[in-house]
Write a protein that holds these residues in place. Structure first.
Motif, PDB file in Angstrom:
ATOM      1  N   LEU A 110     -27.953  12.215 -22.726  1.00  0.00           N
ATOM      2  CA  LEU A 110     -27.398  13.328 -21.977  1.00  0.00           C
ATOM      3  C   LEU A 110     -27.955  14.634 -22.496  1.00  0.00           C
ATOM      4  N   LYS A 111     -28.223  15.561 -21.582  1.00  0.00           N
ATOM      5  CA  LYS A 111     -28.722  16.887 -21.952  1.00  0.00           C
ATOM      6  C   LYS A 111     -27.976  17.935 -21.135  1.00  0.00           C
ATOM      7  N   GLY A 112     -27.471  18.968 -21.789  1.00  0.00           N
ATOM      8  CA  GLY A 112     -26.914  20.116 -21.087  1.00  0.00           C
ATOM      9  C   GLY A 112     -25.456  20.039 -20.694  1.00  0.00           C
ATOM     10  N   VAL A 113     -24.794  18.927 -20.944  1.00  0.00           N
ATOM     11  CA  VAL A 113     -23.374  18.776 -20.660  1.00  0.00           C
ATOM     12  C   VAL A 113     -22.740  17.943 -21.764  1.00  0.00           C
ATOM     13  N   LYS A 114     -21.414  18.005 -21.865  1.00  0.00           N
ATOM     14  CA  LYS A 114     -20.704  17.265 -22.905  1.00  0.00           C
ATOM     15  C   LYS A 114     -19.971  16.076 -22.302  1.00  0.00           C
ATOM     16  N   VAL A 115     -19.973  14.979 -23.054  1.00  0.00           N
ATOM     17  CA  VAL A 115     -19.227  13.787 -22.661  1.00  0.00           C
ATOM     18  C   VAL A 115     -17.906  13.791 -23.410  1.00  0.00           C
ATOM     19  N   ALA A 116     -16.840  13.454 -22.707  1.00  0.00           N
ATOM     20  CA  ALA A 116     -15.503  13.369 -23.303  1.00  0.00           C
ATOM     21  C   ALA A 116     -14.685  12.404 -22.452  1.00  0.00           C
ATOM     22  N   PRO A 117     -13.525  12.011 -22.931  1.00  0.00           N
ATOM     23  CA  PRO A 117     -12.672  11.171 -22.091  1.00  0.00           C
ATOM     24  C   PRO A 117     -12.339  11.869 -20.767  1.00  0.00           C
ATOM     25  N   ALA A 118     -12.082  11.077 -19.761  1.00  0.00           N
ATOM     26  CA  ALA A 118     -11.742  11.614 -18.437  1.00  0.00           C
ATOM     27  C   ALA A 118     -10.592  12.605 -18.544  1.00  0.00           C
ATOM     28  N   GLY A 119     -10.697  13.710 -17.814  1.00  0.00           N
ATOM     29  CA  GLY A 119      -9.633  14.705 -17.776  1.00  0.00           C
ATOM     30  C   GLY A 119      -9.814  15.873 -18.714  1.00  0.00           C
ATOM     31  N   VAL A 120     -10.791  15.802 -19.628  1.00  0.00           N
ATOM     32  CA  VAL A 120     -11.034  16.929 -20.538  1.00  0.00           C
ATOM     33  C   VAL A 120     -11.811  17.990 -19.753  1.00  0.00           C
ATOM     34  N   PRO A 121     -11.293  19.224 -19.680  1.00  0.00           N
ATOM     35  CA  PRO A 121     -11.953  20.268 -18.883  1.00  0.00           C
ATOM     36  C   PRO A 121     -13.390  20.541 -19.324  1.00  0.00           C
ATOM     37  N   LYS A 122     -14.238  20.857 -18.348  1.00  0.00           N
ATOM     38  CA  LYS A 122     -15.636  21.249 -18.541  1.00  0.00           C
ATOM     39  C   LYS A 122     -16.462  20.194 -19.268  1.00  0.00           C
ATOM     40  N   THR A 123     -16.105  18.925 -19.067  1.00  0.00           N
ATOM     41  CA  THR A 123     -16.864  17.797 -19.603  1.00  0.00           C
ATOM     42  C   THR A 123     -16.950  16.743 -18.513  1.00  0.00           C
ATOM     43  N   GLY A 124     -17.598  15.662 -18.811  1.00  0.00           N
ATOM     44  CA  GLY A 124     -17.681  14.558 -17.873  1.00  0.00           C
ATOM     45  C   GLY A 124     -17.726  13.238 -18.620  1.00  0.00           C
TER      46      GLY A 124
ATOM     47  N   GLN B  42     -17.292   7.041 -23.718  1.00  0.00           N
ATOM     48  CA  GLN B  42     -18.308   6.216 -24.347  1.00  0.00           C
ATOM     49  C   GLN B  42     -19.711   6.602 -23.865  1.00  0.00           C
ATOM     50  N   THR B  43     -20.681   6.446 -24.752  1.00  0.00           N
ATOM     51  CA  THR B  43     -22.075   6.682 -24.392  1.00  0.00           C
ATOM     52  C   THR B  43     -22.875   5.386 -24.428  1.00  0.00           C
ATOM     53  N   GLU B  44     -22.190   4.263 -24.609  1.00  0.00           N
ATOM     54  CA  GLU B  44     -22.832   2.962 -24.483  1.00  0.00           C
ATOM     55  C   GLU B  44     -21.793   1.912 -24.124  1.00  0.00           C
ATOM     56  N   THR B  45     -22.286   0.826 -23.537  1.00  0.00           N
ATOM     57  CA  THR B  45     -21.427  -0.293 -23.169  1.00  0.00           C
ATOM     58  C   THR B  45     -22.270  -1.556 -23.181  1.00  0.00           C
ATOM     59  N   THR B  46     -21.626  -2.695 -23.329  1.00  0.00           N
ATOM     60  CA  THR B  46     -22.317  -3.979 -23.286  1.00  0.00           C
ATOM     61  C   THR B  46     -21.835  -4.734 -22.058  1.00  0.00           C
TER      62      THR B  46
END
Length: 113
Positions: free
Chosen positions: A53-67, A98-102
């Motif tokens: 990912l570049k330019g945005v932040k990953v967070a759990p669903a519902g955290v403002p200004k993230t995805g 999460q940034t990975e899954t199996t």
């Protein structure tokens, strides 16, 4: 004899669904991509899929200004914007940030988005 899974990836063209569907536009330089597997890789199941990912932040669903990520497996049509993404065998919701899954895949050619 086990046959390898032929893995074919489609470029991750949709920016993080959490940011797009929530109505918060991502910056123009934002990008989401697969770290692994690479396009055309031949792999064995189970397969670990890692996102970059570049330019945005990953967070759990519902955290403002993230995805957060959604993994689409063998899906021909992208989900409709502003509608919930289904959660089933072909739509994996990584809603905890999460940034990975199996995943398990049957032998054959598969497409990830």
């Amino acid at each position: 004899m086990k046959r390898p899974i032929q893995w074919t990836l489609i470029a991750a063209s949709a920016l993080m669904a959490g940011a797009v569907f929530a109505g918060t536009p991502a910056p123009p330089d934002a990008a989401v991509y697969f770290v692994t597997p690479a396009d055309g890789d031949v792999v064995k199941s189970p397969v670990t899929v890692k996102f970059g990912l570049k330019g945005v932040k990953v967070a759990p669903a519902g955290v403002p200004k993230t995805g957060h990520h959604h993994l689409l497996i063998d899906v021909a049509k992208l989900p409709v914007p502003d509608r919930p993404v289904p959660v089933d065998a072909n739509h994996k919701d990584l809603d905890r940030g999460q940034t990975e899954t199996t995943i398990e895949l049957a032998p054959g050619t598969h497409t990830l988005q």
